[in-house]
Write an enzyme that holds these catalytic residues in place. Structure first.
Site, PDB file in Angstrom:
ATOM      1  N   TYR D  59       1.291  -3.870  -1.361  1.00 55.56           N
ATOM      2  CA  TYR D  59       1.905  -2.554  -1.136  1.00 55.56           C
ATOM      3  C   TYR D  59       0.864  -1.456  -1.270  1.00 55.56           C
ATOM      4  CZ  TYR D  59       6.563  -4.665  -1.334  1.00 55.56           C
ATOM      5  OH  TYR D  59       7.676  -5.411  -1.062  1.00 55.56           O
ATOM      6  N   GLU D  60       1.000  -0.421  -0.475  1.00 55.65           N
ATOM      7  CA  GLU D  60      -0.022   0.629  -0.497  1.00 55.65           C
ATOM      8  C   GLU D  60      -0.053   1.373  -1.830  1.00 55.65           C
ATOM      9  OE1 GLU D  60       1.027   2.857   2.957  1.00 55.65           O
ATOM     10  OE2 GLU D  60       2.514   4.072   1.947  1.00 55.65           O
ATOM     11  N   SER D  61       0.982   1.206  -2.640  1.00 52.66           N
ATOM     12  CA  SER D  61       0.969   1.784  -3.979  1.00 52.66           C
ATOM     13  C   SER D  61      -0.028   1.067  -4.899  1.00 52.66           C
ATOM     14  CB  SER D  61       2.363   1.711  -4.595  1.00 52.66           C
ATOM     15  OG  SER D  61       2.862   0.384  -4.560  1.00 52.66           O
TER      16      SER D  61
END
Lengths: 262, 286, 286, 262
Positions: D59-61
């Site tokens: 996830y880009e988080s």
């Protein structure tokens, strides 16, 4: 150990000890200090143990705010990471911390230094076939250009204090005034050289390091004999305040605990 | 694909080839000595070695003739002396000439970061006025397209295999290291292949300050080698053998003493456990 | 100089000025809502706001007329809808026109990294062929001096003050955050000044997976604001109020409903504790 | 909940459900998948819960190897960081992980898409005074160019499937063949578009997305009516295999637990 105690009482000291003590005095207040291995590390730890307990030590191994109670034999010692406020990666220490201008004082050793505070830690002799191959640049080139100011410490000898470096590993002050102005936008560069004989400070007027303080018992002639260029002696030449009993006691205490930790 | 469990001997056989560019990274802490010894045992030749701080294990690899080129930023035995085998190679071409490509720490760190980021180069404020920038074809200048400022550019490192030490792997092959973690994450993420030596396999990781976890699928092989970093150390597992570093000055200074030591402790030991026993046998506390 | 303990109200008064460039960073987790509300209470104007993922708190600041420019990469209410106050400003110039400077996430991340690194620009492989690269003066092209490859260059961000949330500070003012930590470290290290909201002060930090510690001397002020991230969350302290995010769609869609809500819950509450009480009073579980 | 159970028995499904199920099938084996918010996240979690348990979600988080057992309402949800193998900073996820080419499959939504898989998530109408301002680029431009391949999912409508995008946020395939060759060095770009009506696949021969599979009950005319350009229907047109009982059960189970977690 008995021997050390005797020297302590008589307030005598070795040439390395006075060099360390005088270098330590350059760190004050809440300075953030980038610490190299060897004498710089010793001086920085001494400063924290004596007059400058709020100095922050940053090591290129990534340890920020390390609080060593003994002299680490290397800059990657466990005592540094275990006592640090934060440990970051080596790429981060050079980018987010050193290059970003977050460090007040850099502390460097050198094999050779010239009158402008350029230093050589790369090679003696020809680069391609050196007579002595030194370890190389390490953090020095960017420490000299990114820290607010830089303190250089090395033993004083004509082999080390040379007219012309065999190799410019790190630039102190440029001969070219325009380059020097550009450089100064990111830090003032080396401002003081502490040796076992004296203290030299950079003078913007002469654009050279000048001898500003002689250690007790050292003469101008001693310094001239061990310096490979006609070094300027400051008009305001002083005698270095000798190491105090407290400074020597602290220095020897952690040198001892370091020997024990072996 | 997840990391495979391999003996160190098998991992070196499979992933380190003659002519490869190899990084055995570590910053005082977690230096993969056992892997260097195994590369020497397996007689690799013509290696290009990469490391910010080559120390004794690189001195040994150079002295044993495994290395044709060294890419580095500081080659010394910190606090103890010189790397005499490295110096002998550079100063005298013994056992054969050593090509060197040197940078500052900042430059090497940026080269690793560029490579780990899939970029062909990285930028730093550095090198201005240094002789290194004059002679190195791997330092060039680039102009900021917004401010016009001149900055140094350095190329990404191209590494065939990186070998690092970590404290632990879990059963799926994820690895975790803590303490001083140096540039090891970037070394693994820069390399086509990677081998990780761990102290032990655990069921679950316990949180540690500054822990770095590398997912199993970024690693090719995990080898369990207790004390594989000796005489370096693994935080919470072992202490650095500072005596050994001090003694290396004497061993390495003399070509004959060096070869005798390497023969007794590396060439004639079959693995890292035997290496450690050979030191115990001569009274070294390991 | 170490971080000073300040009330949030004093910290905003001292460090956030009309016309400043301000980053209230956070990535879903640890969003400094309480600070945004305080900026609204104190009536700041003409702010340039910076954030990769502006969400409800930026919608509120924009809707209340505090903002003249937004630098960002994704402006939405993730999983719940639009930022209607942001849209109203862009689509209709209400309450006044909003200048926008937009990038991709990768571009914004590189801009933060460049700034935290003291570089004037950063490089990425991105933007090729996009309309953004055609119209933005903050995307230019640079040629790798080693390979000739064309890459995108973006300028470092210039930020006056960054405000972030962290879980804990210690008594010396070091702060520690964990869980998803986003780009907050870079936000602090990019800014001239920084304010950190924490859940509590602790004697000693306990190790956490992925903990990020910012030394006290990199921070100007630490404010203890329990649940200061509400309706965002603080890992191990609070849960994200997903209902609130869903309800914002309804509140923000209508200008009148928005202003009524802001008056009741922000303008007429004196601080974050009173804001939380005002929500409890209308039956919201906080 | 009773209603859902009834549908389940009859093996009926909503248009969103078949879109999610069909998208999930594109993930197989040990693929490493970069997951956006919304339907992509749902499809990726479904794939792991059914036929592809070894797919790695990034996830880009900053959450790498997250193993959510419910649908997170955002990509920054605590269930992602708590179940991840590693959590890294957002700058790191884009540099060391996405840009470095470590991701096999990117999963994107879109407001508008064209026949080459270019997408618009920025603005409908004029950029400077849009009729609908969309959220913006987010991770999409670099996801499309850095992942091995890209899957696009969106509801099929003539407003979404347009001849000409109002704004090219992310490039699918370049019209210019030389640019396309350069682009392809770092990944194959979008290869599949999954909608609630059909599946379209990129055909290198026509350099367009062609309809290769119609969902059960959907006609060619339905697709043509909802596509803003004369879309090519593949000669090998198939009917999409309907969602299985297991796929629907898994999808509804975690959608339900997500609703509960509210």
């Amino acid at each position: 150990m008995t021997e050390v105690a005797e020297i302590d009482t008589a307030l005598e000291w070795t040439s390395d000890e006075i060099m360390t003590v005088v270098a330590a005095r350059e760190l004050t207040g809440e300075m953030v200090c980038f610490v190299g291995i060897g004498l710089p590390s010793k001086a920085a730890i001494l400063a924290r143990a004596t007059h400058a307990p709020n100095v922050t030590l940053v090591y290129e191994s990534g340890c920020i705010g390390a609080k060593p109670d003994r002299l680490p034999p290397s800059i990657g010692d466990g005592v540094l990471s275990r006592t640090a406020d934060a440990v970051v990666s080596v790429p981060e220490i050079f980018s987010y911390w050193l290059q970003a201008g977050r460090i007040d004082v850099g502390f460097l050793g050198a094999a050779q230094v010239d009158k402008r505070g350029n230093i050589n830690t790369t090679a003696v002799g020809e680069y391609d076939r050196p007579t002595v191959r030194l370890p190389g640049a390490g953090g020095a080139p960017e420490i000299t250009t990114s820290c607010g100011t830089v303190i250089i410490t090395l033993r004083h000898s004509a082999r080390a204090f040379v007219e012309k470096l065999d190799f410019v590993t790190s630039v102190g002050h440029f001969e070219d005034e325009e380059l020097e102005r550009q450089r100064a936008r990111h830090g003032h560069g080396p401002q003081v050289i502490v040796t076992d004989l004296c203290v030299l400070r950079y003078q913007p007027s002469s654009r050279e390091f000048e001898v500003t303080s002689l250690h007790p018992g050292v003469s101008v002639e001693d310094v001239l004999a061990q310096t490979g260029w006609p070094v300027i002696i400051s008009d305001d030449l002083e005698e270095t305040a000798p190491p105090t009993k407290e400074e020597l006691a602290a220095l020897r205490r952690f040198s001892e605990s370091s020997a024990h930790s072996r | 694909m997840n990391a495979r469990p391999l003996t160190l001997s098998d991992a070196v056989a499979e992933f380190v080839h003659d002519g490869d560019t190899v990084a055995l990274e570590g910053f005082t802490h977690l230096i993969p000595f056992a892997a260097g010894h195994e590369i020497i045992r397996q007689g690799r030749r013509d290696l290009t070695l990469v490391r910010m701080t080559p120390d004794i294990i690189y001195d040994q690899l150079i002295g044993m003739g495994c290395v044709s080129k060294l890419i580095f930023s500081w080659a010394g035995n910190p606090g103890a002396g010189s790397l005499h085998r490295f110096r002998d190679a550079v100063e005298n071409g013994y056992p054969h000439p050593l090509e060197i490509e040197e940078h500052s720490h900042a430059g090497m760190a940026v080269r690793y970061q560029a490579s780990a980021s899939g970029l062909p180069f990285g930028v730093l404020r550095g090198y201005a006025g240094t002789d290194l920038s004059q002679l190195s074809p791997t330092i060039r200048w680039i102009t900021c397209p917004f401010t016009g400022e001149e900055l140094a550019a350095v190329p990404a490192l191209s590494i065939d295999v990186s070998v690092i030490c970590a404290q632990q792997a879990d059963r799926r092959g994820n690895v975790m290291m803590w303490g001083i973690t140096g540039v090891q994450k970037e070394a693994v993420l820069s390399a086509k292949h990677s081998v990780v030596l761990v102290e032990e396999i655990v069921d679950d990781f316990t949180p540690h300050v500054n822990a770095v976890v590398l997912p199993s699928w970024t690693i090719d092989a995990v080898s369990v080698v207790p004390s594989g970093s000796y005489p370096s150390y693994s935080e919470d597992y072992s202490e650095r053998a500072n005596d050994f570093y001090a003694q290396w000055e004497g061993i390495s200074r003399d070509r004959v003493a060096f070869h005798a030591w390497m023969t007794n402790h590396v060439l004639e030991t079959k693995d890292h456990a035997a290496f450690m026993e050979s030191l115990t046998a001569i009274g070294v506390t390991t």
